[in-house]
Write a protein that holds these residues in place. Structure first.
Motif, PDB file in Angstrom:
ATOM      1  N   GLY A   1     -10.273  33.172 -72.058  1.00 18.49           N
ATOM      2  CA  GLY A   1     -10.311  33.756 -73.407  1.00 18.49           C
ATOM      3  C   GLY A   1     -10.851  35.029 -73.370  1.00 18.49           C
ATOM      4  N   PRO A   2     -11.409  35.483 -74.662  1.00 20.36           N
ATOM      5  CA  PRO A   2     -12.072  36.910 -74.654  1.00 20.36           C
ATOM      6  C   PRO A   2     -13.188  36.964 -73.584  1.00 20.36           C
ATOM      7  CG  PRO A   2     -11.502  36.137 -76.798  1.00 20.36           C
ATOM      8  CD  PRO A   2     -11.300  34.880 -75.969  1.00 20.36           C
ATOM      9  N   TYR A   3     -14.169  36.079 -73.788  1.00 21.72           N
ATOM     10  CA  TYR A   3     -15.341  36.142 -72.915  1.00 21.72           C
ATOM     11  C   TYR A   3     -15.058  35.901 -71.386  1.00 21.72           C
ATOM     12  CZ  TYR A   3     -20.085  35.342 -71.160  1.00 21.72           C
ATOM     13  OH  TYR A   3     -21.291  35.526 -70.263  1.00 21.72           O
ATOM     14  N   GLY A   4     -14.240  34.877 -70.957  1.00 22.72           N
ATOM     15  CA  GLY A   4     -13.878  34.838 -69.820  1.00 22.72           C
ATOM     16  C   GLY A   4     -13.191  36.096 -69.042  1.00 22.72           C
ATOM     17  N   MET A   5     -12.304  36.793 -70.076  1.00 22.78           N
ATOM     18  CA  MET A   5     -11.399  37.713 -69.408  1.00 22.78           C
ATOM     19  C   MET A   5     -12.445  39.114 -69.209  1.00 22.78           C
ATOM     20  SD  MET A   5      -8.365  39.860 -71.261  1.00 22.78           S
ATOM     21  CE  MET A   5      -7.318  38.486 -71.251  1.00 22.78           C
ATOM     22  N   PHE A   6     -13.499  39.062 -69.935  1.00 18.42           N
ATOM     23  CA  PHE A   6     -14.442  40.168 -70.112  1.00 18.42           C
ATOM     24  C   PHE A   6     -15.384  39.997 -68.656  1.00 18.42           C
ATOM     25  CE2 PHE A   6     -19.131  41.044 -70.358  1.00 18.42           C
ATOM     26  CZ  PHE A   6     -18.918  42.347 -70.857  1.00 18.42           C
ATOM     27  N   CYS A   7     -15.584  38.765 -68.529  1.00 13.99           N
ATOM     28  CA  CYS A   7     -16.214  38.583 -67.186  1.00 13.99           C
ATOM     29  C   CYS A   7     -15.594  38.938 -65.809  1.00 13.99           C
ATOM     30  CB  CYS A   7     -16.797  37.244 -66.968  1.00 13.99           C
ATOM     31  SG  CYS A   7     -18.018  36.647 -68.350  1.00 13.99           S
ATOM     32  N   LYS A   8     -14.128  38.615 -65.937  1.00 15.58           N
ATOM     33  CA  LYS A   8     -13.497  38.788 -64.740  1.00 15.58           C
ATOM     34  C   LYS A   8     -13.190  40.293 -64.803  1.00 15.58           C
ATOM     35  CE  LYS A   8     -11.509  34.637 -63.730  1.00 15.58           C
ATOM     36  NZ  LYS A   8     -11.592  34.118 -62.198  1.00 15.58           N
ATOM     37  N   LEU A   9     -13.025  41.004 -65.826  1.00 18.82           N
ATOM     38  CA  LEU A   9     -12.493  42.516 -65.859  1.00 18.82           C
ATOM     39  C   LEU A   9     -14.112  43.243 -65.267  1.00 18.82           C
ATOM     40  CD1 LEU A   9     -10.243  43.133 -68.724  1.00 18.82           C
ATOM     41  CD2 LEU A   9      -9.546  42.967 -66.160  1.00 18.82           C
ATOM     42  N   LEU A  10     -15.142  42.754 -65.667  1.00 22.95           N
ATOM     43  CA  LEU A  10     -16.283  43.501 -65.323  1.00 22.95           C
ATOM     44  C   LEU A  10     -16.265  43.639 -63.759  1.00 22.95           C
ATOM     45  CD1 LEU A  10     -19.226  41.664 -67.152  1.00 22.95           C
ATOM     46  CD2 LEU A  10     -18.565  44.178 -67.378  1.00 22.95           C
ATOM     47  N   VAL A  11     -15.891  42.654 -62.931  1.00 26.96           N
ATOM     48  CA  VAL A  11     -15.763  42.911 -61.448  1.00 26.96           C
ATOM     49  C   VAL A  11     -14.556  43.674 -61.131  1.00 26.96           C
ATOM     50  CG1 VAL A  11     -15.520  41.660 -59.503  1.00 26.96           C
ATOM     51  CG2 VAL A  11     -16.969  40.678 -61.319  1.00 26.96           C
ATOM     52  N   MET A  12     -13.480  43.398 -61.633  1.00 24.41           N
ATOM     53  CA  MET A  12     -12.141  43.992 -61.238  1.00 24.41           C
ATOM     54  C   MET A  12     -12.255  45.462 -61.610  1.00 24.41           C
ATOM     55  SD  MET A  12      -9.415  41.196 -62.685  1.00 24.41           S
ATOM     56  CE  MET A  12      -8.026  42.483 -62.334  1.00 24.41           C
ATOM     57  N   TRP A  13     -12.853  45.756 -62.706  1.00 26.67           N
ATOM     58  CA  TRP A  13     -13.128  47.242 -63.218  1.00 26.67           C
ATOM     59  C   TRP A  13     -14.240  48.101 -62.827  1.00 26.67           C
ATOM     60  CZ3 TRP A  13      -9.711  46.690 -68.195  1.00 26.67           C
ATOM     61  CH2 TRP A  13      -8.264  46.454 -67.957  1.00 26.67           C
ATOM     62  N   ARG A  14     -15.246  47.343 -62.009  1.00 23.81           N
ATOM     63  CA  ARG A  14     -16.423  48.045 -62.110  1.00 23.81           C
ATOM     64  C   ARG A  14     -16.510  49.551 -61.540  1.00 23.81           C
ATOM     65  NH1 ARG A  14     -15.867  44.414 -57.741  1.00 23.81           N
ATOM     66  NH2 ARG A  14     -15.922  45.078 -55.674  1.00 23.81           N
ATOM     67  N   ASP A  15     -15.449  49.753 -60.691  1.00 26.53           N
ATOM     68  CA  ASP A  15     -15.551  51.273 -60.355  1.00 26.53           C
ATOM     69  C   ASP A  15     -14.885  52.155 -61.203  1.00 26.53           C
ATOM     70  OD1 ASP A  15     -16.511  50.187 -57.806  1.00 26.53           O
ATOM     71  OD2 ASP A  15     -14.715  49.746 -56.985  1.00 26.53           O
ATOM     72  N   VAL A  16     -14.224  51.757 -62.296  1.00 33.30           N
ATOM     73  CA  VAL A  16     -13.563  52.656 -63.224  1.00 33.30           C
ATOM     74  C   VAL A  16     -14.044  52.745 -64.705  1.00 33.30           C
ATOM     75  CG1 VAL A  16     -11.306  52.885 -61.719  1.00 33.30           C
ATOM     76  CG2 VAL A  16     -11.906  51.028 -63.405  1.00 33.30           C
ATOM     77  N   CYS A  17     -14.773  51.562 -65.018  1.00 36.64           N
ATOM     78  CA  CYS A  17     -15.238  51.162 -66.419  1.00 36.64           C
ATOM     79  C   CYS A  17     -16.667  50.694 -66.384  1.00 36.64           C
ATOM     80  CB  CYS A  17     -14.149  50.209 -67.058  1.00 36.64           C
ATOM     81  SG  CYS A  17     -12.833  50.708 -67.226  1.00 36.64           S
ATOM     82  N   THR A  18     -17.248  51.052 -67.486  1.00 33.24           N
ATOM     83  CA  THR A  18     -18.687  50.596 -67.770  1.00 33.24           C
ATOM     84  C   THR A  18     -18.539  49.297 -68.482  1.00 33.24           C
ATOM     85  OG1 THR A  18     -19.077  51.686 -69.921  1.00 33.24           O
ATOM     86  CG2 THR A  18     -19.488  52.829 -67.740  1.00 33.24           C
ATOM     87  N   PRO A  19     -19.448  48.542 -68.487  1.00 32.39           N
ATOM     88  CA  PRO A  19     -19.474  47.114 -69.145  1.00 32.39           C
ATOM     89  C   PRO A  19     -18.807  47.434 -70.737  1.00 32.39           C
ATOM     90  CG  PRO A  19     -21.235  47.238 -67.748  1.00 32.39           C
ATOM     91  CD  PRO A  19     -20.645  48.421 -67.746  1.00 32.39           C
ATOM     92  N   ARG A  20     -19.439  48.356 -71.298  1.00 34.49           N
ATOM     93  CA  ARG A  20     -19.213  48.525 -72.687  1.00 34.49           C
ATOM     94  C   ARG A  20     -17.623  48.766 -72.726  1.00 34.49           C
ATOM     95  NH1 ARG A  20     -21.921  48.791 -77.225  1.00 34.49           N
ATOM     96  NH2 ARG A  20     -23.798  48.398 -76.137  1.00 34.49           N
TER      97      ARG A  20
END
Length: 764
Positions: free
Chosen positions: A670-689
């Protein structure tokens, strides 16, 4: 001492409820198997009635007609002196089972019900069948009287058993059972079963063949043995394409590979193998033999028949082969094209009813007869006269890919005819309404089959018009160019006449509501025009028949709902509706190289020269189909140039959409689970916000547009994250689009992560 056996497995293009056609294809496969010396023939899952009967399995008619076909098989001389293994639904004690019926010389040896049912993805077997849960147990099944009269048997074994012939032991798995954590072949092999059979109804999905082959080879690597896999092939009347891939393996190696995509309705694989090779392979696996000494035995049905004949020491044995895989781009070029062929030819087969309706009109001799033929009969039997496809061709990647799929279909038809496929030749002659026609050139055939239409408006660019025209010329389609502005102005004029208000585009000072409404009018007018030309364009050219309208919305656009409800994404069928934008671009590149279609990459601007026909310069980079930015061209041009692009409208890229789709469907986030996954996947290109903003934007737009999924055009299933609401993606279409609780959880995590980062920076 050798013990050579010849076994056969099949891939059949069965059709749901086509009992007559299914019977003939089964008989043909048995005939071919016997001709090649086989003494055992395996067919695909539920081959008698067709796998995709869905809720027709609940009907007693389906059971009755399946029994009638079984009776015809038992009675046929073709089925004598060979063990035949066929699939059909069977009711036992008022419970419906998905079964294998194994018979020899007019006697049923065993009815083996499926023990693990597929009930995920597009599968719903638990809706119609019950799994057999009594491992290694059988019961007496009382045969229906029509079968008793033929077999002279009152009862036969029903349940989990194996066949013990004079020279070997044979055990059955059915499709899903191979994919389960505790597959039956493990214990069967430990109990001395040497030949495993698996009747499948496995549909095509990109990159799935690797898993299927790995499962079969691993089954015989660990335990030894011969493994036969049969499969359905073709379109069974739905969104799925069953891709064959029948195979025969032994001791971890493949000995026969069937085609994954072909226009052949019947494909039979045979292999001659030595049972002693199985026995010697097992002899030195001590861990297997220790387990075998402790296994519980299976009930054995004794069969007074041998798979091996007289010993012929000079008879050659089959040799191992290396499995040849298609690339994803090749799979797209073949699978959806075969699916289109089945839809086209099977809708054509209804032409045999035309004479009956013409006779009805003569018999009635009144206005009622005319009405039936001119009005309601055409509505109720809209596919009586199909003769090809109509495709709205926009000059973009998606519609270009769809045109390439029809061209690929034409290439396969020409190749099949060249290879002597008489069924394909008969079908294409019916479709083009020429009894003596023989297709040789795919481009010429495409001109008969495909009508493309570029529907320009005041917001269309010259470049997209030229790209569409050039591609149409290269694939050979009958191409039409027209302007929809008069129809759009007429529709908007009705609104202005009634309300006294004239909506404006945002570029001209209008509101967002006005801007969206004016875009949607153009899109919906294109759908109406497409159906008008599909029904009448052949009539205007003096030819009989009508056309199926093809849609060309990709899976990523459907996922986000980036389409207008009931616009030209609404069509009869959509061959690319389950394919991602990324895979489509790879496919278009493949077509450009393999089909020699330079229009897919060549620019059409005036700066092009012959010397750079296939090399784009930076000045014209945005003007080729392959690299042009996707655009709907529904907003006013800016200085003659496109001012609107899809990715800007969506607020996200197609690459991002593909990630969202897989996380939502495959990872089940869901939204929260996807956010948690993408934090790791996109950590080099995106900030958490930034990740949070992207996730919230996706889920907001996804939920707002989810209602559109209920009206998606039936599309070829190819990607594992398809949002198809009808079969594959069973989610609501009315959401609280603000997602207040879920988004609050995300925001809370963002604040915590930002504080942690600030604390770390303070320490530094």
């Amino acid at each position: 001492m050798g013990r050579k056996v010849t076994v056969a497995t099949c891939a059949l293009n069965q059709w749901a409820l086509d009992f007559e056609g299914n019977l003939q294809r089964i008989l043909k496969s048995i005939e071919i198997a016997k001709h090649r010396g086989a003494r055992y023939r395996l067919g695909p899952e539920l081959e008698i009635c067709g796998y995709g009967c869905w809720d027709h399995y609940h009907e007693s008619d389906t059971l009755l007609h399946s029994l009638q076909v079984l009776a015809a098989l038992l009675e046929s001389p073709v089925t004598q002196d060979i063990i035949c293994d066929v699939g059909m639904p069977v009711m036992h004690r008022n419970v419906r089972y998905n079964c294998r019926v194994i018979f020899l010389n007019r006697r049923i040896l065993l009815i083996r019900p499926k023990m693990a049912l597929a009930n995920e993805g597009n599968y719903r077997e638990l809706r119609w069948f019950t799994p057999w849960s009594r491992s290694r147990q059988t019961e007496e099944y009382f045969l229906p009287r029509m079968i008793q009269e033929l077999t002279k048997q009152e009862t036969v074994p029903f349940g989990d058993a194996v066949l013990a012939t004079l020279d070997t032991c044979i055990g059955s798995e059915v499709c899903e059972e191979l994919w389960t954590p505790r597959s039956p072949h493990v214990d069967m092999g430990l109990d001395g079963v040497e030949i495993f059979t698996n009747a499948s109804g496995s549909y095509h999905m990109l990159r799935k063949a690797h898993a299927r082959v790995d499962l079969v080879t691993m089954a015989t690597t660990k335990n030894g043995g011969i493994y036969l896999l049969a499969n359905q092939k073709g379109c069974d009347g739905d969104r799925l394409y069953y891709d064959g891939c029948a195979m025969i393996a032994m001791n971890g190696s493949i000995f026969a590979q069937g085609s994954q995509f072909s226009l052949d309705d019947v494909e039979v694989l045979t292999a001659t193998l030595d049972l002693e090779d199985v026995r010697s392979y097992r002899a030195e696996i001590s861990s297997r033999n220790l387990e075998a000494s402790k296994v519980s035995p299976y009930p054995r049905v004794k069969v007074d028949f041998a798979l091996s004949c007289h010993e012929d020491l000079l008879e050659p044995l089959s040799e191992p082969v290396e499995w040849k895989y298609h690339s994803p781009a090749e799979e797209i070029s073949l699978g959806p094209a075969c699916w289109l062929w089945d839809f086209l030819r099977r809708s054509q087969q209804w032409k045999r009813f035309v004479g009956a309706y013409q006779g009805l009109r003569v018999e009635l001799g009144s206005s009622l007869g005319t009405l039936l033929l001119r009005g309601s009969a055409h509505t109720a039997f809209g596919w009586l006269f199909q003769a090809g496809f109509l495709l709205p061709l926009s000059g973009g990647v998606d519609s270009a890919a769809t045109a390439c799929l029809v061209y690929s279909m034409c290439r396969q038809v020409c190749e099949a005819v060249k290879d002597g496929n008489r069924e394909v030749l008969a079908d294409i002659r019916t479709i083009v309404d020429q009894p003596s026609y023989t297709p040789q050139d795919p481009r010429e055939l495409c001109g008969r089959i495909l009508t493309t239409c570029y529907m320009a408006g005041e917001n269309s660019s010259r470049e997209t018009c030229d790209r569409a025209k050039e591609l149409a010329q290269q694939v050979g389609s009958h191409h039409l160019g027209l302007n929809i502005d008069p129809a759009v102005k007429a529709v908007v004029g009705i609104f202005s006449l009634v309300t006294g208000k004239s909506p404006l585009f945002a570029a001209h000072g209008g509101s967002s509501r006005e801007n969206l409404a004016l875009q949607n009018v153009q899109a919906r007018v294109r759908m109406v025009v497409a159906y008008l030309f599909a029904q009448l364009s052949l009539w205007s050219r003096g030819a009989r028949g009508g056309l199926l309208v093809l849609g060309s919305a990709n899976v990523d656009e459907s996922l986000l709902g980036y389409l207008t409800k009931y616009d030209c994404s609404s069509a009869d069928i959509n061959p690319i509706g389950g394919i991602s934008k990324t895979d489509l671009k790879d496919f278009v590149q493949f077509c450009m190289e393999s089909f020699q279609l330079p229009a897919l990459q060549r620019c059409v601007c005036t700066c092009e020269t012959t010397a750079v026909a296939l090399k784009l310069t930076s000045a014209c980079l945005g003007r080729s189909i392959l690299v042009a930015p996707p655009t709907a061209e529904l907003e006013p041009l800016a200085s003659g140039q496109v001012s609107q692009t899809d990715e800007e409208d969506m607020g996200m890229t197609y690459a991002e959409l593909s990630v969202y789709g897989r996380l939502r469907k495959l990872a089940k986030t869901g939204p929260y689970g996807m956010f948690c996954k993408l934090l790791v996947m996109w950590r080099d290109v995106c900030t958490p916000r930034q990740v949070a903003d992207k996730v919230k934007r996706f889920f907001s737009k996804y939920s707002i547009n989810r209602h559109k999924m209920t009206t998606l055009t039936p599309a070829y299933h190819a990607e594992s994250y398809s949002p198809d609401d009808n079969r594959f993606d069973l989610r609501p279409f009315l959401y609280n689009t603000r997602w207040p609780w879920q988004f609050r959880c995300i925001d809370k995590q963002v604040l915590q992560l930002e504080r942690r980062q600030q604390d770390l920076e303070g320490v530094d």
